[in-house]
Design a protein around this motif. Structure first.
Motif, mmCIF file in Angstrom:
data_model
loop_
_atom_site.group_PDB
_atom_site.id
_atom_site.type_symbol
_atom_site.label_atom_id
_atom_site.label_comp_id
_atom_site.label_asym_id
_atom_site.label_seq_id
_atom_site.Cartn_x
_atom_site.Cartn_y
_atom_site.Cartn_z
ATOM 1 N N ASP A 130 1.836 -21.541 45.297
ATOM 2 C CA ASP A 130 2.031 -22.762 46.090
ATOM 3 C C ASP A 130 2.271 -22.456 47.571
ATOM 4 N N ASN A 131 2.182 -21.175 47.939
ATOM 5 C CA ASN A 131 2.417 -20.679 49.304
ATOM 6 C C ASN A 131 3.861 -20.799 49.760
ATOM 7 N N ASP A 132 4.769 -21.173 48.861
ATOM 8 C CA ASP A 132 6.191 -21.198 49.207
ATOM 9 C C ASP A 132 6.728 -19.771 49.216
ATOM 10 N N PRO A 133 7.462 -19.404 50.260
ATOM 11 C CA PRO A 133 8.081 -18.076 50.287
ATOM 12 C C PRO A 133 9.092 -17.925 49.151
ATOM 13 N N ARG A 134 9.046 -16.780 48.492
ATOM 14 C CA ARG A 134 9.990 -16.481 47.422
ATOM 15 C C ARG A 134 10.987 -15.416 47.841
ATOM 16 N N PHE A 135 10.488 -14.409 48.559
ATOM 17 C CA PHE A 135 11.307 -13.255 48.909
ATOM 18 C C PHE A 135 10.753 -12.677 50.206
ATOM 19 N N ALA A 136 11.651 -12.267 51.092
ATOM 20 C CA ALA A 136 11.237 -11.604 52.330
ATOM 21 C C ALA A 136 12.135 -10.390 52.541
ATOM 22 N N ALA A 137 11.554 -9.330 53.066
ATOM 23 C CA ALA A 137 12.322 -8.114 53.316
ATOM 24 C C ALA A 137 11.891 -7.478 54.628
ATOM 25 N N ARG A 138 12.861 -6.980 55.338
ATOM 26 C CA ARG A 138 12.624 -6.153 56.522
ATOM 27 C C ARG A 138 13.119 -4.762 56.126
ATOM 28 N N ILE A 139 12.208 -3.793 56.215
ATOM 29 C CA ILE A 139 12.486 -2.446 55.727
ATOM 30 C C ILE A 139 12.222 -1.448 56.851
ATOM 31 N N VAL A 140 13.180 -0.573 57.078
ATOM 32 C CA VAL A 140 12.991 0.500 58.049
ATOM 33 C C VAL A 140 12.843 1.811 57.278
ATOM 34 N N LEU A 141 11.697 2.450 57.482
ATOM 35 C CA LEU A 141 11.424 3.768 56.909
ATOM 36 C C LEU A 141 11.595 4.809 58.005
ATOM 37 N N VAL A 142 12.100 5.972 57.643
ATOM 38 C CA VAL A 142 12.222 7.067 58.605
ATOM 39 C C VAL A 142 11.477 8.274 58.051
#
Length: 133
Positions: free
Chosen positions: A91-103
């Motif tokens: 339905d294009n509704d956001p379910r989950f969002a994440a901001r991830i920093v990789l090093v």
């Protein structure tokens, strides 16, 4: 979503999203960037651990639902990459969002090192194609 992703209520058990994100990052390196993730780890002896993670759980996902995950590069530092992953339902509704920093790390010393030039170049190119809002 699969049965193994859900809790007894039929709703995605929240840590599963992190497994899905990790799978997406591995696939992004291998398929999206054409940099074999396994070779980066095993032959080049580079680590790409998550050092910072910010998550928003916006709406439950349920058993049988198909989700779409998108990955954008927000920033590239000397040794780090900041990714934004958005998961949406049909339905294009956001379910989950994440901001991830990789090093980027040496798997010999376990210390941060500069991103190798070839990896940085491909990530920078991908980033130029992203539309981060």
């Amino acid at each position: 979503m699969r049965f193994s992703h859900c809790d007894p209520a039929g709703i995605v058990y929240y840590p599963r999203y992190l497994d899905l994100c990790n799978s997406l990052v591995e696939d992004w390196f291998t398929e999206g960037l054409a940099l074999d993730y396994a070779s980066i780890i095993m032959q080049r002896r580079l680590g790409l651990p998550t050092v910072h993670l910010q998550c928003d759980f916006r709406k439950p996902s349920v058993l049988g639902e198909t989700l779409e995950m998108t990955l954008q590069v927000e920033a590239v530092g000397s040794s780090s990459v900041t990714l934004f992953i958005l998961t949406q339902g049909a339905d294009n509704d956001p379910r989950f969002a994440a901001r991830i920093v990789l090093v980027c790390t040496s798997l010999e010393s376990h210390r941060a090192i500069s991103l190798p030039a070839d990896i940085r170049e491909v990530i920078d190119h991908y980033r130029s194609l992203c539309h981060v809002g």
